[in-house]
Design a protein around this motif. Structure first.
Motif, PDB file in Angstrom:
ATOM      1  N   GLU A 257      26.514 -69.787-104.866  1.00 46.67           N
ATOM      2  CA  GLU A 257      27.005 -70.735-105.877  1.00 46.67           C
ATOM      3  C   GLU A 257      26.159 -70.668-107.152  1.00 46.67           C
ATOM      4  OE1 GLU A 257      26.773 -71.265-102.690  1.00 46.67           O
ATOM      5  OE2 GLU A 257      28.050 -72.896-101.979  1.00 46.67           O
ATOM      6  N   VAL A 260      27.346 -68.131-109.857  1.00 43.51           N
ATOM      7  CA  VAL A 260      28.597 -68.314-110.609  1.00 43.51           C
ATOM      8  C   VAL A 260      28.361 -68.608-112.098  1.00 43.51           C
ATOM      9  CG1 VAL A 260      30.773 -69.571-110.726  1.00 43.51           C
ATOM     10  CG2 VAL A 260      29.799 -69.004-108.504  1.00 43.51           C
ATOM     11  N   ALA A 274      35.333 -62.398-120.563  1.00 42.47           N
ATOM     12  CA  ALA A 274      35.259 -63.570-119.699  1.00 42.47           C
ATOM     13  C   ALA A 274      34.833 -63.177-118.293  1.00 42.47           C
ATOM     14  CB  ALA A 274      36.612 -64.277-119.657  1.00 42.47           C
ATOM     15  N   ILE A 275      35.121 -61.947-117.900  1.00 40.28           N
ATOM     16  CA  ILE A 275      34.748 -61.439-116.572  1.00 40.28           C
ATOM     17  C   ILE A 275      34.820 -59.912-116.634  1.00 40.28           C
ATOM     18  CG2 ILE A 275      37.101 -61.426-115.598  1.00 40.28           C
ATOM     19  CD1 ILE A 275      35.812 -62.703-113.017  1.00 40.28           C
ATOM     20  N   THR A 276      34.138 -59.254-115.704  1.00 36.77           N
ATOM     21  CA  THR A 276      34.245 -57.797-115.631  1.00 36.77           C
ATOM     22  C   THR A 276      35.367 -57.416-114.673  1.00 36.77           C
ATOM     23  OG1 THR A 276      32.503 -57.893-113.964  1.00 36.77           O
ATOM     24  CG2 THR A 276      31.864 -57.202-116.181  1.00 36.77           C
ATOM     25  N   THR A 277      35.771 -56.147-114.686  1.00 42.46           N
ATOM     26  CA  THR A 277      36.820 -55.693-113.772  1.00 42.46           C
ATOM     27  C   THR A 277      36.396 -55.906-112.317  1.00 42.46           C
ATOM     28  OG1 THR A 277      37.481 -54.032-115.352  1.00 42.46           O
ATOM     29  CG2 THR A 277      38.269 -53.740-113.112  1.00 42.46           C
ATOM     30  N   TYR A 278      35.153 -55.560-112.014  1.00 45.87           N
ATOM     31  CA  TYR A 278      34.698 -55.679-110.624  1.00 45.87           C
ATOM     32  C   TYR A 278      33.466 -56.572-110.521  1.00 45.87           C
ATOM     33  CZ  TYR A 278      37.747 -51.665-110.071  1.00 45.87           C
ATOM     34  OH  TYR A 278      38.836 -50.834-110.090  1.00 45.87           O
ATOM     35  N   PHE A 279      33.481 -57.409-109.500  1.00 47.10           N
ATOM     36  CA  PHE A 279      32.278 -58.121-109.071  1.00 47.10           C
ATOM     37  C   PHE A 279      32.135 -57.738-107.607  1.00 47.10           C
ATOM     38  CE2 PHE A 279      29.998 -62.075-107.733  1.00 47.10           C
ATOM     39  CZ  PHE A 279      28.884 -61.886-108.507  1.00 47.10           C
ATOM     40  N   ASN A 280      31.106 -56.950-107.334  1.00 50.92           N
ATOM     41  CA  ASN A 280      30.950 -56.250-106.068  1.00 50.92           C
ATOM     42  C   ASN A 280      29.888 -56.984-105.259  1.00 50.92           C
ATOM     43  OD1 ASN A 280      30.678 -54.247-104.134  1.00 50.92           O
ATOM     44  ND2 ASN A 280      30.109 -52.621-105.567  1.00 50.92           N
ATOM     45  N   VAL A 281      30.318 -57.654-104.187  1.00 49.49           N
ATOM     46  CA  VAL A 281      29.431 -58.533-103.413  1.00 49.49           C
ATOM     47  C   VAL A 281      29.129 -57.849-102.078  1.00 49.49           C
ATOM     48  CG1 VAL A 281      29.191 -60.849-102.433  1.00 49.49           C
ATOM     49  CG2 VAL A 281      30.530 -60.511-104.522  1.00 49.49           C
TER      50      VAL A 281
ATOM     51  N   TRP B  52      44.649 -58.554-118.777  1.00 50.27           N
ATOM     52  CA  TRP B  52      43.662 -57.555-118.348  1.00 50.27           C
ATOM     53  C   TRP B  52      44.348 -56.241-117.964  1.00 50.27           C
ATOM     54  CZ3 TRP B  52      38.910 -58.377-119.704  1.00 50.27           C
ATOM     55  CH2 TRP B  52      38.337 -59.661-119.671  1.00 50.27           C
ATOM     56  N   GLU B 131      41.335 -69.116-113.858  1.00 50.79           N
ATOM     57  CA  GLU B 131      40.554 -69.140-115.097  1.00 50.79           C
ATOM     58  C   GLU B 131      40.400 -67.760-115.724  1.00 50.79           C
ATOM     59  OE1 GLU B 131      36.163 -70.693-116.624  1.00 50.79           O
ATOM     60  OE2 GLU B 131      36.321 -69.519-114.797  1.00 50.79           O
ATOM     61  N   THR B 132      40.134 -66.758-114.891  1.00 46.02           N
ATOM     62  CA  THR B 132      39.842 -65.428-115.420  1.00 46.02           C
ATOM     63  C   THR B 132      40.906 -64.386-115.068  1.00 46.02           C
ATOM     64  OG1 THR B 132      38.466 -65.141-113.460  1.00 46.02           O
ATOM     65  CG2 THR B 132      37.335 -65.720-115.506  1.00 46.02           C
ATOM     66  N   THR B 134      41.757 -63.290-111.856  1.00 43.32           N
ATOM     67  CA  THR B 134      40.978 -62.456-110.940  1.00 43.32           C
ATOM     68  C   THR B 134      41.505 -62.530-109.514  1.00 43.32           C
ATOM     69  OG1 THR B 134      39.016 -62.803-112.287  1.00 43.32           O
ATOM     70  CG2 THR B 134      38.635 -62.188-109.985  1.00 43.32           C
ATOM     71  N   LEU B 167      36.017 -69.467-109.936  1.00 41.72           N
ATOM     72  CA  LEU B 167      35.251 -68.779-108.889  1.00 41.72           C
ATOM     73  C   LEU B 167      34.458 -69.791-108.062  1.00 41.72           C
ATOM     74  CD1 LEU B 167      34.011 -66.301-107.469  1.00 41.72           C
ATOM     75  CD2 LEU B 167      32.432 -66.067-109.401  1.00 41.72           C
ATOM     76  N   TYR B 168      33.934 -70.808-108.733  1.00 38.64           N
ATOM     77  CA  TYR B 168      33.180 -71.831-108.012  1.00 38.64           C
ATOM     78  C   TYR B 168      34.070 -72.517-106.974  1.00 38.64           C
ATOM     79  CZ  TYR B 168      30.129 -75.790-107.095  1.00 38.64           C
ATOM     80  OH  TYR B 168      29.332 -76.723-106.473  1.00 38.64           O
ATOM     81  N   LEU B 188      35.045 -58.633-102.878  1.00 41.62           N
ATOM     82  CA  LEU B 188      35.244 -58.127-104.232  1.00 41.62           C
ATOM     83  C   LEU B 188      36.054 -59.082-105.080  1.00 41.62           C
ATOM     84  CD1 LEU B 188      36.307 -54.600-103.073  1.00 41.62           C
ATOM     85  CD2 LEU B 188      34.345 -54.998-104.568  1.00 41.62           C
ATOM     86  N   LEU B 189      35.672 -59.168-106.335  1.00 44.48           N
ATOM     87  CA  LEU B 189      36.557 -59.774-107.322  1.00 44.48           C
ATOM     88  C   LEU B 189      37.100 -58.623-108.164  1.00 44.48           C
ATOM     89  CD1 LEU B 189      34.410 -62.801-108.561  1.00 44.48           C
ATOM     90  CD2 LEU B 189      36.076 -62.728-106.702  1.00 44.48           C
ATOM     91  N   VAL B 190      38.410 -58.589-108.319  1.00 41.94           N
ATOM     92  CA  VAL B 190      39.031 -57.506-109.085  1.00 41.94           C
ATOM     93  C   VAL B 190      39.877 -58.111-110.197  1.00 41.94           C
ATOM     94  CG1 VAL B 190      40.583 -55.522-109.008  1.00 41.94           C
ATOM     95  CG2 VAL B 190      39.061 -55.976-107.070  1.00 41.94           C
ATOM     96  N   THR B 191      39.591 -57.713-111.426  1.00 46.17           N
ATOM     97  CA  THR B 191      40.276 -58.258-112.594  1.00 46.17           C
ATOM     98  C   THR B 191      40.819 -57.099-113.424  1.00 46.17           C
ATOM     99  OG1 THR B 191      38.641 -60.047-112.534  1.00 46.17           O
ATOM    100  CG2 THR B 191      40.019 -59.904-114.497  1.00 46.17           C
ATOM    101  N   GLY B 192      41.982 -56.613-113.033  1.00 47.61           N
ATOM    102  CA  GLY B 192      42.605 -55.516-113.786  1.00 47.61           C
ATOM    103  C   GLY B 192      42.219 -54.155-113.237  1.00 47.61           C
ATOM    104  N   PRO B 193      42.786 -53.081-113.843  1.00 47.90           N
ATOM    105  CA  PRO B 193      42.415 -51.728-113.434  1.00 47.90           C
ATOM    106  C   PRO B 193      41.026 -51.371-113.956  1.00 47.90           C
ATOM    107  CG  PRO B 193      43.985 -51.636-115.245  1.00 47.90           C
ATOM    108  CD  PRO B 193      43.803 -53.089-114.918  1.00 47.90           C
TER     109      PRO B 193
END
Lengths: 483, 223
Positions: A257, A260, A274-281, B52, B131-132, B134, B167-168, B188-193
Motif C-alpha cells: 500500500e 501506491v 499518469a501510469i506506465t504500461t507495465y507495473f511488474n510485481v 493508452w 483512474e488510469t 489499467t 490501485l489503492y 502485473l498492471l498493464v496499461t496499453g500496448p
C-alpha cells in the motif's frame, strides 16, 4: 566470496567538470537536444498536476512514506531479506561496487553464462557492471531502447530516465546503420524501434541470465516492483532461467500500500504519464507447477556510500529519492550542460547530492558548487528532498574539516584551497577590527585604479571586481551631512 | 565481518526514531479524492485505456466469443495462444475457434515457437482500474505470465463489474496482501500496448511486448 576482479571505476574525475561543461555549452546541437527535451518533460509534468494544493498533499504523503521507511531501515531490510528468502529468492549484500560485481559474476559463472540481458538499472551503471562482465568474457546487453542505443554508441546514459536524450534520430539512424548487421539508414522512429525489437527478441531467448533494477522493494511481502513502458524489464525478469535484481539498500518500503502514492508520483514527475504500461510485481521465482518465469532468483543489495548518507540526519534525506529525474528536468544547469558533463552516474541535482557519498568528495567536491541555488529541484521533488539545503551542506563539507563530534565524510575538505582559506580568514580578520576595516576601505576606494583586470579564475567568465569610488560608510556620512 | 554485518552495523549506529506509520494518511488521502460513481467505472476504464492506445470492445457477457471471432478475422490471427484449464479457455475450445494453441507445457520446451510462431494470446484479468485505464493481470500455473508479453497481440477479458476506482482500492478491496494472502510470483498492471519514447521523445508502440492490446469488456447481458 571471491573478489578477484581488478575493477576500476571509469568515471571522469569531477575536477574535469568545468572543462566538459564548457564543451557542451559551446555545442549548439547538444544545447538544442537538452533544451527541447527538458521543455517537453516540464510541460508534460505540469499537465499532470493541475491542482497545486492536491500536488502538495501528494508530496507531503510521499515524503511521509519515504521518511517513515528510512526511519526503520534496518528493520525493514531484515524483514525484506526474511520474506524474500521465504519466497525462494537469494539475498546478497555488497558494500562496494567490486563486491556487487563479484557476486553477480559468481552467479553467472555457476550458470555458464555467455549472455546477460539487462533491464534498466541505474545501480548497475553505478557499479559499472557491464565493464566488469565484459572483463570476465560475459556479454552484458542493455535491452531498454535508450540504454541499447547508448551502449551501441559506447557511451553512458545522459539522463536517468531517458538515457539517450542527448542523441538525435539522425545520429541514432547512423549508429544503427553502422553497428547493426543488415540494417540500412532510416530516420523513421517506428522502423528504428522495430530494428531494436528484432535484435533484442533473439537475445531474450538466448540469454542465460536476466538482470534488472528495482523501483520499490516491499518488506512485508518480499516483493520487488519494477516500473516500465517497453516490456524489456518483464522479458529480463521472466524469460531467462536466472533473474538477478540489483538495487540500493534505501529502496525498501514496508507495505505494498505504501508503494501506491509513490508510484503515482514517480511516473507523473518523471515523464508526465499518469501510469506506465507495465507495473511488474515480482514475488519469487517460478513455483512448482508454473510453466514460466526464472527458476532461480537473486537480489543484490548495494551500500556504496548510502550508509554514509544515512549516518547524518540531514544527509539521510538524500535517500528519500525515488529516481524520477524531475530535478534534472527542471535544473537550469542540467538543461545547459547535459548529463555527461557531471562525470557521475547520476547527473543533475540528485547526482550532486548523492555522488559525494558514492565516490567521495575528492572526486566530486566541485559538483555541489555547480548550482545557482534557484530552488527548482527542491520545489518539484515528489518526496520533498531539500536539495538546495543539501547542496549548501556539501559545499561546507567539501571545504572544511568535519565539525567536532561528526565523523568526516569520505574526502572531507577535499575542496579546500590555501587561497580560499587565506581569503576568508583575511575577511574575518578585517571585518572584526573596525579601525583596520576603515583603513582598508579608505585605501581600496582611493587606489581602485590599481585593481588588476585579471583576477584568478573570476574574470574567466565575468567582469573584474573593482571597489566602488566611495565606501557605503562614506556615502552614508555624506548623506547625513547634506541634511 | 561480512558485508551484511558491516551494513547493518553502520545503519544501527545512526540515531533514528521510528516515525508514525503512514497507513492512516494514505487511506485518508484516497478517501478524500473525488469518487467516480460505481456505474461509471467501466466506462471510465474503457475511455482511459483507449487513450493508452488499446482497442476496447464492450460486449454482453454471453457474446464475447462472437466478438472474438470478429477480432481474429479482422486482424488475420492464425494462431491464438490460450490457457486450456481456465473457464474462458474451455469456452474457446467448446466454440471450436480455429488456430487455438494451448499453453500446456513449460516454456523451456517451446521458447522459440512462442517467440516466433504465435500471433496472439488471450488471457483473463482480475479486474481493472478506472483512474488510469489499467488492467490487473494475475498470472498463475494455469495462465502463465509470458502470455501477456511475448505474442504481438494481447487480447484480454475484463469483467465490467470488477473495475475499481484506484490501485489503492484494488489492493485493499481485493485483499492482495491482507489476511495471509500471498501475491502470485508475478502480478502485473498493464496499461496499453508496449511503448517507448526513447528516440527523440517520439512515441512508438511495440517496443518489446505486444504491439496491440485488445480489451473485451464484458458487460451485463441486457444491452
Amino acid at each position: 566470496m571471491s573478489n578477484n576482479t581488478t575493477h576500476t571505476l571509469q568515471f571522469v574525475p569531477g575536477t574535469e567538470f568545468k572543462r566538459r561543461a564548457a564543451e557542451v555549452v559551446a555545442n549548439p546541437f547538444l544545447r538544442k537536444s537538452f533544451r527541447g527535451a527538458m521543455d517537453f518533460l516540464m510541460m508534460k509534468r505540469a499537465a499532470q498536476f493541475p491542482d497545486p494544493e492536491l500536488l502538495e498533499r501528494q508530496r507531503d504523503l510521499a515524503e511521509h512514506i519515504r521518511r517513515y521507511s528510512l526511519s526503520k531501515l534496518p528493520q525493514l531490510l531484515e524483514q525484506l531479506e526474511a520474506n524474500l528468502t521465504r519466497n525462494g529468492v537469494t539475498v546478497h549484500w555488497a558494500e562496494t561496487p567490486d563486491e556487487a560485481n563479484a557476486i553477480i559474476l559468481d552467479i553467472c559463472r555457476r550458470h555458464d553464462t555467455k549472455l546477460m540481458v539487462k533491464g534498466k538499472s541505474m545501480v548497475s551503471e553505478e557499479v559499472e557492471l557491464n565493464h566488469a562482465m565484459h572483463a570476465a568474457g560475459i556479454d552484458a546487453l542493455e535491452s531498454d531502447m535508450g540504454e541499447y542505443i547508448v551502449q551501441l554508441a559506447d557511451e553512458k546514459p545522459s539522463h536517468i530516465i531517458m538515457p539517450a536524450i542527448h542523441k538525435t534520430k539522425q545520429q541514432i539512424a547512423e549508429l544503427f546503420a553502422a553497428k547493426v548487421p543488415g540494417v540500412s539508414y532510416t530516420e523513421d522512429v517506428d522502423a528504428l524501434i522495430q530494428i531494436g525489437r528484432d535484435v533484442l527478441r533473439k537475445k531474450f531467448m538466448e540469454a542465460e541470465v536476466g538482470l534488472s533494477g528495482v523501483n520499490f522493494a516491499v518488506a512485508e511481502t518480499g516483493t520487488l516492483c519494477l516500473v516500465e513502458n517497453e516490456g524489456n524489464g518483464r522479458m529480463c525478469t521472466t524469460v531467462p532461467n536466472v533473474h538477478i535484481a540489483i538495487t540500493g539498500i534505501e529502496k525498501v518500503v514496508e507495505k505494498l500500500e505504501h508503494v501506491v502514492p509513490l508510484y503515482g508520483l514517480l511516473t507523473r514527475s518523471a515523464t508526465g504519464q499518469a501510469i506506465t504500461t507495465y507495473f511488474n510485481v515480482i514475488t519469487g521465482p517460478r513455483r512448482e507447477g508454473e510453466k514460466d518465469g526464472p527458476k532461480e532468483m537473486h537480489l543484490v543489495l548495494v551500500d556504496n556510500g548510502r550508509t554514509q548518507a544515512f549516518a547524518d540526519e540531514q544527509l539521510r534525506q538524500t535517500l528519500q529519492c525515488i529516481r524520477c529525474g524531475a530535478c534534472m528536468n527542471h535544473c537550469p544547469v542540467y538543461t545547459r550542460i547535459g548529463g555527461h558533463a557531471y562525470g557521475t552516474t547520476y547527473p543533475g541535482p540528485i547526482g550532486k547530492i548523492v555522488s559525494p557519498h558514492m565516490m567521495g568528495l575528492a572526486a566530486t567536491h566541485v559538483l555541489p558548487g555547480a548550482s545557482t541555488l534557484c530552488g527548482a529541484c527542491g520545489e518539484v521533488c515528489p518526496v520533498k528532498i531539500p536539495i538546495p539545503d543539501l547542496l549548501i551542506r556539501l559545499r561546507e563539507e567539501a571545504t572544511h574539516d568535519a565539525k567536532p563530534g561528526h565523523a568526516p565524510l569520505v574526502g572531507q575538505g577535499a575542496g579546500k584551497t590555501a587561497f580560499a582559506s587565506f581569503a576568508f580568514k583575511g575577511f574575518a580578520f578585517l571585518y572584526s577590527r573596525p579601525a583596520l576595516y576603515r583603513l582598508f576601505t579608505w585605501t581600496a576606494t582611493r587606489f581602485r585604479f590599481l585593481t588588476p583586470a585579471k583576477q584568478a579564475g573570476w574574470t574567466d567568465t565575468r567582469t573584474p571586481l573593482t571597489p566602488a569610488a566611495k565606501s557605503l560608510r562614506d556615502l552614508l556620512a555624506e548623506r547625513q551631512n547634506r541634511r | 565481518m561480512s558485508a551484511r554485518d558491516n551494513i547493518f552495523r553502520k545503519l544501527r549506529a545512526a540515531s533514528t526514531t521510528t516515525l508514525p506509520a503512514p497507513d492512516a494518511a494514505i487511506s485518508a488521502h484516497y478517501a478524500s479524492l473525488p469518487r467516480t460513481a460505481k456505474d461509471q467505472l467501466a466506462q471510465e476504464f474503457a475511455e482511459k485505456i483507449t487513450a493508452w492506445h488499446a482497442e476496447v470492445h464492450a460486449v454482453p457477457r454471453g457474446a464475447w466469443l462472437d466478438k472474438l471471432k470478429e477480432v481474429l478475422a479482422a486482424k488475420g490471427i492464425a494462431t491464438l495462444l490460450y490457457a486450456p484449464a481456465t473457464a474462458h479457455g474451455q469456452a474457446l475450445e467448446a466454440a471450436g475457434i480455429a488456430g487455438l494453441k494451448p499453453y500446456d507445457r513449460p516454456i523451456d520446451e517451446w521458447k522459440q515457437e512462442l517467440f516466433e510462431n504465435v500471433d496472439a494470446a488471450i488471457t483473463g484479468t482480475r479486474g481493472a482500474i478506472a483512474e488510469t485505464g489499467t488492467m490487473i493481470v494475475w498470472p498463475d500455473a494455469t495462465e502463465p505470465r509470458l502470455m501477456s508479453l511475448v505474442p504481438p497481440i494481447h487480447i484480454a477479458l475484463v469483467d465490467a463489474d470488477a473495475v475499481v476506482p484506484t490501485l489503492y482500492d484494488a489492493i485493499t478491496q481485493q485483499k492482495w496482501t491482507a489476511g495471509g494472502n500471498t501475491l502470485p510470483t508475478n502480478a502485473l498492471l498493464v496499461t496499453g500496448p508496449s511503448k517507448t519514447a526513447d528516440i527523440q521523445q517520439t512515441l512508438a508502440y511495440g517496443a518489446h511486448g505486444p504491439k496491440e492490446l485488445v480489451v473485451l469488456l464484458l458487460t451485463g447481458e441486457a444491452q
